[in-house]
Write an enzyme that holds these catalytic residues in place. Structure first.
Site, mmCIF file in Angstrom:
data_model
loop_
_atom_site.group_PDB
_atom_site.id
_atom_site.type_symbol
_atom_site.label_atom_id
_atom_site.label_comp_id
_atom_site.label_asym_id
_atom_site.label_seq_id
_atom_site.Cartn_x
_atom_site.Cartn_y
_atom_site.Cartn_z
ATOM 1 N N GLU A 64 0.845 -1.206 0.000
ATOM 2 C CA GLU A 64 0.000 0.000 0.000
ATOM 3 C C GLU A 64 0.875 1.248 0.000
ATOM 4 O OE1 GLU A 64 -2.949 -0.374 3.156
ATOM 5 O OE2 GLU A 64 -4.265 -1.389 1.737
ATOM 6 N N GLU A 82 -6.517 -7.520 -1.340
ATOM 7 C CA GLU A 82 -7.102 -7.486 -0.004
ATOM 8 C C GLU A 82 -8.597 -7.233 -0.158
ATOM 9 O OE1 GLU A 82 -5.059 -4.896 2.731
ATOM 10 O OE2 GLU A 82 -3.120 -5.823 2.329
#
Ligand code: NAG
Ligand code: NAG
Ligand code: NAG
Ligand code: NAG
Ligand code: NAG
Ligand code: NAG
Length: 677
Positions: A211, A288
């Protein structure tokens, strides 16, 4: 319409879907289906790794729809890895995803642990074994080595000793940081290099950073450094490289040539729409996909309804013909002091995570099948490509409610400090942070509590000023915990405060500032992300004057030390025990031990050790009230429970309940349960 009705309707929808699907296409009889490895390894020529093509992923030249679930080896007792992996495979998944926790693998600079160390978590760090068991259970592996992993884990997976460099800039191109990353990867990669799919193992893909698009100070050079690292190992042509980000980040966190994957929990149309626009010629994957969410202390327990979960999953796999990693498939537990924290909340700026990482996921913290598991299984079997041989749903673990046991022994605050070794006590001029203490071979103190002690001439009304405390502060005079004056005498968190000391006779008194490290930040803005613990360049004054010439006492509560504690006193006839203290009791198990839950709802705040193993924090503010005790931590015969209480109260509860709790009872839905003592 209540959630239950919605669920039933959704279930019906799926069943209808199956009927339609079966009549249209037909599902091969299970005995004819290959296992994952039979199917993808079934070629005489060289095995080709995972590639991302316009029409989807190919593994060894054959189409694969990746259906993966996250299980982090560092959050599940190693004796239970196989159980959890079997349950993932039985859901119809063909892959497992795991992060790598640098802080557990390199607890001291240059000292590596891959299951061969001395810390309590050492058995959890045998990552090679985890990856091998995954393969034995017919699963491929998606490998996310970070080095930053976020994941609601202490310091996002970084070792705390990185912060001994005052200029440290993690996740950037700062050379000393890159040097440490390289040294760690050089130790890590030999553990798994030969376990790549192309070399006979299970690893099909490696994630670059994590991320990174959310990070303020993005450095493309740093990303290139990571890619080059793996390139130099010669694995570029074997294992797929990818990044994982919210699609809103665009290209911020990635490099050309790396596969972009998305992270989201809902709104598949918008998310996959954006991803497809950015990357039209590649398969769609959500790395995710959130079936649930995690909990912070002080907040409500997070749940995500199964109906919404299954609708989005259907959109991912069906409508968008995408690939998925369930984050989490099985969350597990933040044992010991390993829960992380967020640092961006507008009111408090510091939101520590609870011990449980149940995540309201497909498998519960104790490994039980949930409604989401069964719904997800139906969809996985519906959309599998290729179809793979089914495996049995193994039984859930036996849960045992052990009878309440009486409290037996205790050590007072002074008894505890008397047993702290000289190597954890320091005479210093001014306060040092935990990280900067000259201990643990120059690595500082990573976890636990710290005391700043001054013997000073004070009188009633003397001003004591300290802070910001990182993270929870307590004030003791002559070993007596003082009321801090907050609402309900509650908590002193992160702030700088002034107290008017209350003492009888003027004169020499011991003034202790006791600070709990409640977990380093794993996600937040850049300023908060680097966070030392204890007193860090803070105010520390008596009557307006800097306090100098002090003693620091590091309370690490390492298992070896806790196990060696002596001079226990009987609680019998004690009616006025005062926290902080350590309590201990034993209980017998005559048969095979089962999973159980420790109900800590009558206690305020502290940590619990089961047979010397720190199972994590308890804290009455909730939402978590019970702690998961996996059966492998218990044994036939005498078991010891020790718990440390850090909140002032008069001891009125003379027993400890070891008791079973269903998933719903584990969490109390409303925050802030009132003080009972
Ligand atoms: C490979 O696939 C063929 C055709 O599906 C099958 O007959 C053969 O048994 C498979 N071989 C292995 C090693 O699984
Ligand atoms: C554990 O094994 C690794 C890999 O063989 C080695 O580098 C490391 O030094 C070992 N650690 C300890 C504490 O012995
Ligand atoms: C990958 O590249 C290395 C070195 O360039 C080479 O030795 C190896 O055979 C290649 N593997 C495949 C599967 O092409
Ligand atoms: C200290 O002074 C305060 C205020 O005058 C008083 O309420 C308190 O009882 C005193 N504390 C002690 C221990 O004498
Ligand atoms: C204050 O008391 C402490 C603990 O009893 C003692 O070690 C210290 O020497 C005393 N200091 C003074 C100045 O009397
Ligand atoms: C507790 O009190 C009882 C009654 O006074 C006494 O017989 C017993 O020895 C005491 N136990 C301990 C551990 O002091």
């Amino acid at each position: 319409m209540g959630p239950k009705n919605y669920l039933i309707l959704t279930l019906c929808g799926i069943l209808l879907g199956i009927v339609q699907f079966s009549s249209g296409k037909g599902i091969a009889a299970d005995e004819d289906l290959p296992t994952v490895y039979e199917y993808f390894r079934n070629s005489s020529s060289d095995v080709v790794g995972l590639v991302a093509e316009a029409d989807g992923f190919k593994l060894n030249g054959k189409k694969i729809k990746i259906m993966s679930g996250a299980i982090h080896y560092f959050r599940v007792h190693p004796d239970l890895w196989r159980d959890r992996l079997k349950k993932l495979r039985a859901m119809g998944a063909n892959a497992v995803e795991t992060y790598v926790s640098w802080n557990l693998h390199e607890p001291k600079m240059g000292v590596f642990d891959f299951g061969n160390g001395t810390e309590q978590m050492s058995p959890f760090t045998d990552i090679r074994r985890f990856v091998q068991i995954a393969q034995e259970e017919d699963l491929l592996v998606i490998f996310r080595p970070g080095p930053y992993i976020c994941t609601e884990f202490e310091f996002g997976g970084f070792p705390s000793w990185l912060q001994r460099d005052p200029d440290m800039k993690v996740r950037t191109n700062y050379q000393p940081y890159l040097d440490r990353v390289k040294i760690f990867f050089d130790a890590l990669m030999p553990q798994v290099e030969d376990l790549q799919f192309t070399r006979g193992g299970s690893i099909i893909a490696i994630q670059i950073e994590n991320e990174y698009g959310f990070f303020n100070a993005v450095s493309k050079e740093y990303l290139e450094f990571l890619v080059n690292y793996f390139d130099n190992m010669g694995i570029t042509n074997e294992t797929l490289f990818f990044t994982s980000d919210g699609v809103g980040s665009g290209d911020r966190g990635t490099l050309p040539g790396l596969l972009k994957t998305a992270n989201f929990g809902s709104d598949v149309d918008w998310n996959f729409g954006q991803l497809q626009e950015m990357q039209p010629d590649k398969p769609l994957m959500v790395m995710e996909y959130y079936p649930g969410w995690f909990d912070h202390w002080f907040e409500n327990h997070q749940v995500r309804p199964p109906g919404a979960f299954v609708d989005t999953l259907d959109g991912i796999l069906g409508k968008w013909d995408g690939n998925v990693n369930l984050y989490m498939f099985h969350g597990g537990t933040n044992f010991a002091f390993l829960a992380g924290a967020n640092a961006w909340h507008e009111e408090r700026h510091y939101d520590p995570d609870v011990t449980s990482y149940d995540y309201d996921a497909t498998l519960s913290e104790a490994g039980d099948y949930t409604v989401k598991y069964h719904l997800g299984k139906t969809l996985f079997e519906l959309y599998q490509e290729p179809q793979i041989k089914r495996t049995e749903l193994i039984p859930e673990s036996v849960k045992i409610s052990y009878p309440a046991v009486p409290l037996q022994q205790y050590l007072s605050y002074d008894d505890i400090i008397a047993q702290v070794p000289a190597t954890s006590k320091f005479q210093v001029e001014r306060p040092l942070s935990m990280e900067n203490l000259p201990m643990n071979d120059g690595n500082g103190q990573s976890f636990g509590y710290i005391i700043y002690r001054k013997n000073a001439d004070v009188s009633n009304g003397t001003n004591f000023e300290a802070g910001p405390v990182k993270d929870f502060g307590m004030l003791l005079i002559d070993s007596q915990l003082q009321p801090t004056g907050f609402q309900d005498d509650r908590y002193w968190i992160n702030s700088e405060e002034t107290f008017s000391l209350s003492v009888g006779a003027s004169g020499n008194h011991t003034v202790d500032l006791l600070i709990e490290n409640h977990g380093r930040v794993n996600f937040g803005n850049d300023n908060d992300f680097l966070q030392q613990k204890g007193l860090v360049d803070g105010v520390y004054k008596l009557n307006g004057n800097d306090i100098t010439d002090i003693e620091i006492i590091a309370l690490e509560f390492k298992s070896a030390w806790v196990n060696g504690l002596t001079s226990w006193k009987s609680v019998e006839n004690q009616t006025n025990l005062q926290a902080p203290l350590i309590l201990q009791t034993t209980f017998e198990i005559s048969d095979e031990p089962g999973d159980t839950f420790l109900d800590m709802s009558s206690w305020h705040k502290g940590i619990v050790f089961i047979n010397g193993f720190n199972i994590g924090r308890y804290f009455r503010v909730g939402p978590q009230q019970t702690l998961y005790v996996p059966a492998p931590l218990l044994k036939q015969g005498t078991n010891t429970v020790m718990w440390i209480c850090f909140k002032r109260y008069i001891l009125t509860c003379y027993f400890l309940n070891l008791q079973i709790a269903s998933d719903l009872q584990i969490f109390i839905i409303s925050a802030f349960v009132g003080n009972c003592f």
